[in-house]
Design a protein around this motif. Structure first.
Motif, PDB file in Angstrom:
ATOM      1  N   MET A  71       7.106 -42.548 -12.524  1.00 41.27           N
ATOM      2  CA  MET A  71       7.246 -43.988 -12.356  1.00 41.27           C
ATOM      3  C   MET A  71       8.738 -44.329 -12.422  1.00 41.27           C
ATOM      4  N   THR A  72       9.203 -45.123 -11.478  1.00 43.92           N
ATOM      5  CA  THR A  72      10.617 -45.516 -11.465  1.00 43.92           C
ATOM      6  C   THR A  72      10.885 -46.533 -12.571  1.00 43.92           C
ATOM      7  N   GLU A  73      12.160 -46.701 -12.895  1.00 44.56           N
ATOM      8  CA  GLU A  73      12.530 -47.683 -13.919  1.00 44.56           C
ATOM      9  C   GLU A  73      12.115 -49.093 -13.476  1.00 44.56           C
ATOM     10  N   ASP A  74      12.266 -49.410 -12.181  1.00 44.04           N
ATOM     11  CA  ASP A  74      11.836 -50.726 -11.679  1.00 44.04           C
ATOM     12  C   ASP A  74      10.334 -50.921 -11.849  1.00 44.04           C
ATOM     13  N   ALA A  75       9.564 -49.876 -11.570  1.00 37.62           N
ATOM     14  CA  ALA A  75       8.104 -49.960 -11.743  1.00 37.62           C
ATOM     15  C   ALA A  75       7.753 -50.127 -13.218  1.00 37.62           C
ATOM     16  N   LYS A  76       8.522 -49.471 -14.084  1.00 38.53           N
ATOM     17  CA  LYS A  76       8.287 -49.624 -15.525  1.00 38.53           C
ATOM     18  C   LYS A  76       8.569 -51.052 -15.969  1.00 38.53           C
ATOM     19  N   VAL A  77       9.662 -51.633 -15.478  1.00 41.28           N
ATOM     20  CA  VAL A  77       9.995 -53.016 -15.827  1.00 41.28           C
ATOM     21  C   VAL A  77       8.887 -53.950 -15.369  1.00 41.28           C
ATOM     22  N   THR A  78       8.372 -53.734 -14.161  1.00 47.96           N
ATOM     23  CA  THR A  78       7.265 -54.559 -13.657  1.00 47.96           C
ATOM     24  C   THR A  78       6.032 -54.406 -14.548  1.00 47.96           C
ATOM     25  N   ALA A  79       5.708 -53.172 -14.925  1.00 50.93           N
ATOM     26  CA  ALA A  79       4.533 -52.932 -15.777  1.00 50.93           C
ATOM     27  C   ALA A  79       4.721 -53.545 -17.161  1.00 50.93           C
ATOM     28  N   ILE A  80       5.941 -53.494 -17.683  1.00 48.33           N
ATOM     29  CA  ILE A  80       6.210 -54.110 -18.991  1.00 48.33           C
ATOM     30  C   ILE A  80       6.020 -55.615 -18.895  1.00 48.33           C
ATOM     31  N   ARG A  81       6.541 -56.241 -17.843  1.00 47.33           N
ATOM     32  CA  ARG A  81       6.369 -57.690 -17.684  1.00 47.33           C
ATOM     33  C   ARG A  81       4.879 -58.047 -17.593  1.00 47.33           C
ATOM     34  N   GLU A  82       4.122 -57.257 -16.846  1.00 49.07           N
ATOM     35  CA  GLU A  82       2.677 -57.506 -16.738  1.00 49.07           C
ATOM     36  C   GLU A  82       2.001 -57.374 -18.103  1.00 49.07           C
ATOM     37  N   THR A  83       2.445 -56.437 -18.917  1.00 46.93           N
ATOM     38  CA  THR A  83       1.895 -56.282 -20.266  1.00 46.93           C
ATOM     39  C   THR A  83       2.198 -57.511 -21.115  1.00 46.93           C
ATOM     40  N   ILE A  84       3.421 -58.010 -21.034  1.00 50.80           N
ATOM     41  CA  ILE A  84       3.793 -59.190 -21.818  1.00 50.80           C
ATOM     42  C   ILE A  84       3.030 -60.413 -21.319  1.00 50.80           C
ATOM     43  N   GLU A  85       2.850 -60.537 -20.009  1.00 51.41           N
ATOM     44  CA  GLU A  85       2.065 -61.656 -19.477  1.00 51.41           C
ATOM     45  C   GLU A  85       0.620 -61.586 -19.979  1.00 51.41           C
ATOM     46  N   ALA A  86       0.048 -60.391 -20.022  1.00 48.94           N
ATOM     47  CA  ALA A  86      -1.310 -60.226 -20.557  1.00 48.94           C
ATOM     48  C   ALA A  86      -1.342 -60.540 -22.052  1.00 48.94           C
ATOM     49  N   LEU A  87      -0.285 -60.166 -22.764  1.00 51.20           N
ATOM     50  CA  LEU A  87      -0.186 -60.481 -24.193  1.00 51.20           C
ATOM     51  C   LEU A  87      -0.161 -61.991 -24.414  1.00 51.20           C
ATOM     52  N   ILE A  88       0.595 -62.695 -23.603  1.00 52.85           N
ATOM     53  CA  ILE A  88       0.692 -64.153 -23.734  1.00 52.85           C
ATOM     54  C   ILE A  88      -0.683 -64.791 -23.538  1.00 52.85           C
ATOM     55  N   VAL A  89      -1.395 -64.376 -22.508  1.00 49.89           N
ATOM     56  CA  VAL A  89      -2.731 -64.925 -22.259  1.00 49.89           C
ATOM     57  C   VAL A  89      -3.670 -64.574 -23.410  1.00 49.89           C
ATOM     58  N   ALA A  90      -3.658 -63.314 -23.834  1.00 46.23           N
ATOM     59  CA  ALA A  90      -4.543 -62.891 -24.930  1.00 46.23           C
ATOM     60  C   ALA A  90      -4.228 -63.642 -26.212  1.00 46.23           C
ATOM     61  N   GLY A  91      -2.940 -63.818 -26.496  1.00 46.35           N
ATOM     62  CA  GLY A  91      -2.537 -64.498 -27.726  1.00 46.35           C
ATOM     63  C   GLY A  91      -2.872 -65.972 -27.744  1.00 46.35           C
ATOM     64  N   THR A  92      -2.829 -66.627 -26.582  1.00 50.36           N
ATOM     65  CA  THR A  92      -3.080 -68.071 -26.553  1.00 50.36           C
ATOM     66  C   THR A  92      -4.536 -68.419 -26.300  1.00 50.36           C
ATOM     67  N   THR A  93      -5.369 -67.404 -26.047  1.00 53.66           N
ATOM     68  CA  THR A  93      -6.800 -67.665 -25.852  1.00 53.66           C
ATOM     69  C   THR A  93      -7.662 -66.951 -26.884  1.00 53.66           C
ATOM     70  N   SER A  94      -7.013 -66.372 -27.903  1.00 50.57           N
ATOM     71  CA  SER A  94      -7.709 -65.619 -28.958  1.00 50.57           C
ATOM     72  C   SER A  94      -8.560 -64.484 -28.396  1.00 50.57           C
ATOM     73  N   ASP A  95      -8.031 -63.800 -27.384  1.00 50.58           N
ATOM     74  CA  ASP A  95      -8.687 -62.622 -26.814  1.00 50.58           C
ATOM     75  C   ASP A  95      -8.378 -61.433 -27.721  1.00 50.58           C
ATOM     76  N   LEU A  96      -9.208 -61.247 -28.722  1.00 52.36           N
ATOM     77  CA  LEU A  96      -8.947 -60.226 -29.731  1.00 52.36           C
ATOM     78  C   LEU A  96      -8.976 -58.810 -29.153  1.00 52.36           C
ATOM     79  N   ARG A  97      -9.847 -58.566 -28.182  1.00 55.40           N
ATOM     80  CA  ARG A  97      -9.893 -57.246 -27.548  1.00 55.40           C
ATOM     81  C   ARG A  97      -8.616 -56.987 -26.762  1.00 55.40           C
ATOM     82  N   GLY A  98      -8.110 -58.013 -26.080  1.00 52.01           N
ATOM     83  CA  GLY A  98      -6.861 -57.874 -25.344  1.00 52.01           C
ATOM     84  C   GLY A  98      -5.698 -57.603 -26.272  1.00 52.01           C
TER      85      GLY A  98
END
Length: 135
Positions: free
Chosen positions: A1-28
């Motif tokens: 995986m390229t560094e750019d692809a890693k940065v994209t995947a990290i951003r997607e992880t943080i975006e998923a974290l934000i949604v999980a954290g603000t909707t009480s998605d405990l599994r997420g």
């Protein structure tokens, strides 16, 4: 995986974290937070809260129990880095914590393990925010 692809995947992880954290998605949250995760939160009065994964998830759940279940995805990304199997994100969020509007500046460390990016540490500076902080 390229560094750019890693940065994209990290951003997607943080975006998923934000949604999980603000909707009480405990599994997420459980999937995104590493088992050895540590949280350090400090406010403008120098109050410091330190927590582990289970404690922080419980705290978020308690704070979000009265929410509508709609995600608050407002975020300003200042920096996203990836090097090997570690990553870092510097981000500002506008949130409502337990009925109080706050601006959070977060420094988030991640580790790529078990075929996914996981948060290993969050350092959070919380300060009062405007009434419209949950925009």
């Amino acid at each position: 995986m390229t560094e750019d692809a890693k940065v994209t995947a990290i951003r997607e992880t943080i975006e998923a974290l934000i949604v999980a954290g603000t909707t009480s998605d405990l599994r997420g949250l459980d999937r995104i937070y590493h088992n050895d995760m540590k949280i350090h939160m400090i406010d403008t009065d120098n109050n410091v809260i330190q927590n582990d994964k289970d404690g922080f998830i419980s705290m978020l759940k308690a704070m979000n129990d009265d929410t509508t279940g709609h995600p608050n995805t407002w975020a300003e990304y200042h920096d996203i880095e990836a090097s090997g199997n570690v990553g870092h994100v510097l981000i500002t969020r506008k949130v409502n914590l337990g009925g109080a509007d706050r601006i959070l500046v977060l420094s988030i460390d991640l580790l790529f393990e078990d075929d996914r990016w996981q948060v290993t540490r969050e350092v959070i500076f919380a300060r009062p925010g405007p009434v419209s902080a949950a925009a």
